[in-house]
Design an enzyme around this catalytic site. Structure first.
Site, PDB file in Angstrom:
ATOM      1  N   LYS A 159     -13.968  -2.609   8.415  1.00 22.14           N
ATOM      2  CA  LYS A 159     -13.599  -3.582   7.386  1.00 22.14           C
ATOM      3  C   LYS A 159     -14.639  -4.680   7.275  1.00 22.14           C
ATOM      4  CE  LYS A 159     -10.577  -6.110  10.571  1.00 22.14           C
ATOM      5  NZ  LYS A 159      -9.293  -6.824  10.722  1.00 22.14           N
ATOM      6  N   ASP A 167      -3.244  -7.699  -4.333  1.00 23.54           N
ATOM      7  CA  ASP A 167      -3.513  -6.441  -3.645  1.00 23.54           C
ATOM      8  C   ASP A 167      -4.092  -5.400  -4.595  1.00 23.54           C
ATOM      9  OD1 ASP A 167      -3.440  -5.442  -1.128  1.00 23.54           O
ATOM     10  OD2 ASP A 167      -1.268  -5.206  -1.015  1.00 23.54           O
ATOM     11  N   HIS A 209      -8.556  -0.885   0.908  1.00 20.46           N
ATOM     12  CA  HIS A 209      -7.675  -2.024   0.654  1.00 20.46           C
ATOM     13  C   HIS A 209      -8.559  -3.222   0.297  1.00 20.46           C
ATOM     14  CE1 HIS A 209      -4.227  -0.192   3.024  1.00 20.46           C
ATOM     15  NE2 HIS A 209      -5.261   0.501   3.467  1.00 20.46           N
ATOM     16  N   HIS A 246      -5.728  -1.195  -4.303  1.00 15.36           N
ATOM     17  CA  HIS A 246      -6.066  -0.048  -3.462  1.00 15.36           C
ATOM     18  C   HIS A 246      -6.889   0.926  -4.281  1.00 15.36           C
ATOM     19  CE1 HIS A 246      -2.565  -1.856  -1.458  1.00 15.36           C
ATOM     20  NE2 HIS A 246      -3.302  -1.610  -0.390  1.00 15.36           N
ATOM     21  N   CYS A 248       0.783  -1.236   0.000  1.00 19.80           N
ATOM     22  CA  CYS A 248       0.000   0.000   0.000  1.00 19.80           C
ATOM     23  C   CYS A 248       0.820   1.294   0.000  1.00 19.80           C
ATOM     24  CB  CYS A 248      -1.028   0.001   1.129  1.00 19.80           C
ATOM     25  SG  CYS A 248      -0.558  -0.842   2.618  1.00 19.80           S
ATOM     26  N   GLN A 273       0.461 -11.044  -2.542  1.00 21.94           N
ATOM     27  CA  GLN A 273      -0.921 -10.605  -2.297  1.00 21.94           C
ATOM     28  C   GLN A 273      -1.570 -10.163  -3.602  1.00 21.94           C
ATOM     29  OE1 GLN A 273       0.061  -7.563   0.705  1.00 21.94           O
ATOM     30  NE2 GLN A 273      -1.165  -8.737   2.148  1.00 21.94           N
ATOM     31  N   ARG A 281       7.605 -10.823   5.426  1.00 21.71           N
ATOM     32  CA  ARG A 281       7.453 -10.587   6.862  1.00 21.71           C
ATOM     33  C   ARG A 281       8.090 -11.736   7.614  1.00 21.71           C
ATOM     34  NH1 ARG A 281       1.041  -9.069   6.685  1.00 21.71           N
ATOM     35  NH2 ARG A 281       1.191  -7.568   4.982  1.00 21.71           N
TER      36      ARG A 281
END
Length: 644
Positions: free
Chosen positions: A472, A386, A518, A388, A337, A384, A366
Site C-alpha cells: 500500500k 471509497d 482500494h 475500488h 468493499c 468514506q 465501527r
C-alpha cells in the site's frame, strides 16, 4: 573482535562486548554526549548495552524518532519513580512512549490525584533527573519476576508476566525504582532537563471496559527548557485550532447524548461543507472514469463472513441485527468493499472491460470504546470517499499513477503541501503471513515504487508494513502546526477477489482473478474535515466555505441596497448573507471576522450613490471600493483556481 558498519558504509573493528556509547566515544566525546540509544541492525536498543557480534549501527539522538521514543519511555519510568516515592502504595500497569510524550497507567487505590498534584510530581521528577541516575538492564527468570512483584503486591505486572516466556523477561532499574520492561532506555536520567505533566485521564486496564478503571497521567519532557517553552506555545495554538472548538463556533457539527456517543450531527453549515467536498471529488472522479454506486448501510452477516470483516470486527463491534425470520442476521456495514465486490459480480467481465472503477461516499459503522472517541477524528459512524478499482496485473502501475494524480489534486486544492508517501511492503524475511502469489506481489510492489518515483513523490519505504492482502501507499500530511496525519491511502488487494471468486475472461480465453485496488483520498469525511479545520484554523478556502460574503450595511437605511447586492451575488452563485442587525459597523466587522467569513462588503451612502461596494478581506483588511461586477470577477477567479 567484531566489525561494526556505520551509516556511511565505513567499517571499524572493536572488542566484543563494547557498548554503543563507547563506539560513539571512539568517534568523538561530543557525539557520545548526544546519544540516547542506538539502532543495531534496524532494532533500537540501549546505547549502554554490550554488542557481541558484527552489525550495522546508527546513533540515535533527540533529532531521531527512535531517540525521542526512548527518551520519553525513560521519562515514563522517571515519573513512576516519583509516584512511588510520593504515593508508596501505587500499583503500576503500563507506561509507554506515545507520539508526543508518554503516559503511565496507575492504580492509586482509595487515593486521588488532581491537576493540583502534578506540580509536586514534576518537582520530584526533576529532583531524580538531576541525580543522573543510570538505567540498568537485568535479565530475570520468570519465577524470580513473579516473586518480586508478588512481594511488591503489583497485580498488573504479575498479569503481564503470565503472558511472557521464561528467558525473555527483563527488569530496568533507575534509582530506587525497578520495572518490568523490554526497554530500551537512555543512559541516565540527566538527559531529561524540562518536564511538564499535561493531563490526567481514566483508562480501563488493557482497554477492556470490564476491567478496573485506572488513572492515566500524561506528560512530556525535553532535553532543554527552550524546547518545552516552544511546545507549550504550540499547545496554545493547537487549542485555538481544535476542530471541536471551531466546529462549535462555525456551527458545523454537534454531538448529542440522546443520539449516541461518536455519532456526529452535521448542522446546515457543516452539511453544505461536506456536500461541496463531495461534489468536488465526484467531479474529479467522473472525469477520471469512475462509476458511482450506492450500497445499503447494513448487509447480511454472511457477506462479512465471506469478506473476513466479521472475524475482524464482529466480536468487538456493533452486534448483529436479528430479524423476525429465524436465523437471519444483518450487520451494520463496517466496510464498503464487500458490497462493491458483489456489484462487480453482477455482470461477466472481459479483459477489455478492465479497469472497472466503482466509487461511493459510503457510511460505515465501527464500535469504538467511549474513552477512545475524539471529536470527528475518532467516531463510530463515518463516511468514506471509497473507491475500488478492479484491474489486470499489468494495469496496476498505471492505475496507481492515476490515483496519485487524484490525491495530489485534492491536497493542492485544500492547501496540504507538506507530505510524504509511505510505501508499505512485505517483510523481507517472513513471507508466510501474506496471501497471493510471489509473482503478483513482485509486480504490485514494483508498480507502487515505480509509480511513486515517476510522480516525484517524497517517499519512505517500510518493510513489513504491508497489509496481509497486498502492498500500500499511505500519504502522511503535515499540518500548519507540524503534526502528521494519514490522509489518503491506496492499497492493493489480492484477498477479496479470491474470497468473492471474482473473475474476468483474459485474452487467452482463461478465467483470471482481477487485482483490486482500494482508494480513499480523504480517508473519511469526518476525519478529513477535522484535519482541514485545524490546518487552516477554521479559515476555509473560498470555494469551500459555507458563507463566502457577508454584506454589512452601515445603517438600516441601506438594507434595501444591501438586498440588491445580495440578489446580484446569488444570481452569480456566490454564497452570501446580510448582517441586518442594528449594530455599529465596527461590531459587524469584528463578528464577521470571528465567523471566519472571507469577504465583507460595506455598503453606505457613498456606495449606494456610486453603485459600488466597499470590499474588506479576512486577514487582509480594506481592498477599497469597487464595482460589483469587478468584485464578482475576483470571487470567480479565486474559486476557479481552487486557491486554498
Amino acid at each position: 573482535m567484531i566489525h561494526i558498519t556505520f551509516p556511511d558504509g565505513a567499517v571499524r573493528e572493536y572488542e566484543a562486548g563494547i557498548s554503543g556509547l563507547d563506539i560513539a566515544k571512539s568517534i568523538s566525546e561530543g557525539l557520545m554526549r548526544k546519544v540516547l540509544a542506538v539502532e543495531l541492525d534496524g532494532k533500537v536498543v540501549d546505547a549502554f548495552g554490550p554488542i557481541n557480534q558484527d552489525g550495522h549501527i546508527k546513533f540515535l539522538t533527540w533529532e531521531d524518532k527512535g531517540g525521542k521514543s526512548t527518551f520519553w519511555h525513560s521519562s515514563a519510568h522517571l515519573m513512576a519513580e516519583a509516584l512511588q516515592e510520593i504515593y508508596p502504595d501505587t500499583k503500576f500497569a503500563i507506561g509507554p512512549p506515545i507520539e508526543n510524550g508518554f503516559y503511565y497507567d496507575i492504580d492509586l487505590g482509595d487515593q486521588k490525584i488532581t491537576d493540583a498534584d502534578l506540580e509536586l510530581i514534576e518537582k520530584k521528577m526533576k529532583e531524580h533527573a538531576s541525580k543522573k541516575e543510570r538505567f540498568t538492564r537485568k535479565a530475570v527468570p520468570k519465577a524470580e519476576a513473579i516473586e518480586y512483584f508478588t512481594e511488591k503486591q503489583d497485580p498488573y505486572k504479575l498479569e503481564l508476566i503470565e503472558g511472557l516466556q521464561d528467558g525473555h523477561i527483563t527488569f530496568y532499574t533507575q534509582g530506587d525504582f525497578t520495572d518490568l520492561c523490554r526497554g530500551p532506555h537512555i543512559p541516565n536520567t540527566g538527559f531529561i532537563k524540562a518536564i511538564k505533566l499535561t493531563n490526567i485521564a481514566g483508562a480501563y486496564w488493557r482497554g477492556d471496559e470490564k476491567n478496573k478503571m485506572l488513572t492515566r497521567i500524561y506528560g512530556i519532557t525535553f532535553p532543554a527548557k527552550k524546547d518545552l517553552d516552544d511546545y507549550l506555545l504550540f499547545l496554545e495554538e493547537a487549542k485555538k485550532r481544535d476542530h471541536r472548538k471551531l466546529g462549535k463556533e462555525l456551527e458545523l457539527f454537534a454531538f448529542s447524548e440522546k443520539v449516541g456517543a461518536g455519532l456526529p450531527l452535521w448542522l446546515p453549515n457543516g452539511a453544505m461543507l461536506r456536500e461541496r467536498l463531495q461534489q468536488f471529488l465526484q467531479k474529479a472522479q467522473i472525469e477520471s472514469g469512475y462509476l458511482p454506486v450506492i450500497t445499503p448501510h447494513i448487509g447480511n452477516i454472511n457477506l462479512y463472513k465471506t469478506s473476513g470483516h466479521y472475524d475482524k470486527y464482529g466480536k468487538d463491534s456493533f452486534q448483529p441485527i436479528k430479524t423476525p425470520h429465524e436465523g437471519e442476521e444483518f450487520l451494520l456495514k463496517p466496510m464498503n468493499c464487500p458490497h462493491h465486490c458483489e456489484i462487480y459480480k453482477t455482470s461477466p467481465k472481459s479483459y477489455k472491460d478492465l479497469p472497472v472503477r466503482f466509487a461511493e461516499f459510503g457510511t460505515v459503522y465501527r464500535y469504538e470504546q467511549a474513552g477512545e472517541l475524539h471529536g470527528l477524528t475518532r467516531v463510530r459512524g463515518f463516511t468514506q470517499d471509497d473507491a475500488h478499482l478492479f484491474c489486470r496485473p499489468d494495469q496496476v502501475k498505471d492505475e496507481f499513477k492515476k490515483v496519485i494524480d487524484l490525491v495530489l489534486y485534492v491536497f493542492k486544492s485544500l492547501g496540504f503541501n507538506d507530505f510524504t508517501a509511505q510505501v508499505s511492503l512485505r517483510d523481507q524475511n517472513d513471507r508466510s503471513k501474506y496471501i497471493g502469489s510471489e509473482a503478483n506481489w513482485d509486480i504490485a510492489e514494483e508498480a507502487i515504487k515505480e509509480a511513486a518515483a515517476e510522480k516525484g513523490l517524497p517517499t519512505t519505504i517500510e518493510y513489513g508494513e504491508a497489509a496481509f492482502y497486498g502492498p500500500k501507499l499511505d500519504f502522511m500530511v503535515k499540518d500548519a502546526l507540524g503534526r502528521s496525519w494519514q490522509l489518503g491511502t491506496i492499497q492493493v488487494d489480492y484477498n477479496l477477489p479470491e474470497r468473492f471468486e471474482l473473475e474476468y475472461i483474459d485474452s487467452d480465453n482463461t478465467r483470471k482473478r482481477p487485482v483490486m485496488i482500494h482508494r480513499a483520498p480523504f480517508g473519511s469525511m469526518e476525519r478529513f474535515v477535522a484535519v482541514l479545520l485545524e490546518n487552516c484554523a477554521g479559515k476555509l478556502p473560498l470555494w469551500l466555505v459555507p458563507t463566502q460574503v457577508k454584506i454589512l450595511p452601515i445603517s438600516d437605511r441601506f438594507n434595501d441596497y444591501a438586498k440588491e447586492v445580495e440578489k446580484t451575488l446569488k444570481a452569480n452563485n456566490i454564497r452570501v448573507s446580510i448582517d441586518q442587525r442594528s449594530e455599529k459597523v465596527g461590531r459587524k466587522i469584528r463578528d464577521t471576522e470571528l465567523a471566519k467569513i472571507p469577504y465583507m462588503l460595506i455598503v453606505g451612502e457613498k456606495e449606494m450613490e456610486s453603485n459600488t461596494v466597499g470590499v474588506r478581506k479576512q486577514s487582509a483588511g480594506e481592498l477599497g471600493a469597487m464595482a460589483l461586477k469587478d468584485f464578482i470577477q475576483i470571487i470567480e477567479k479565486e474559486v476557479n483556481e481552487k486557491t486554498a
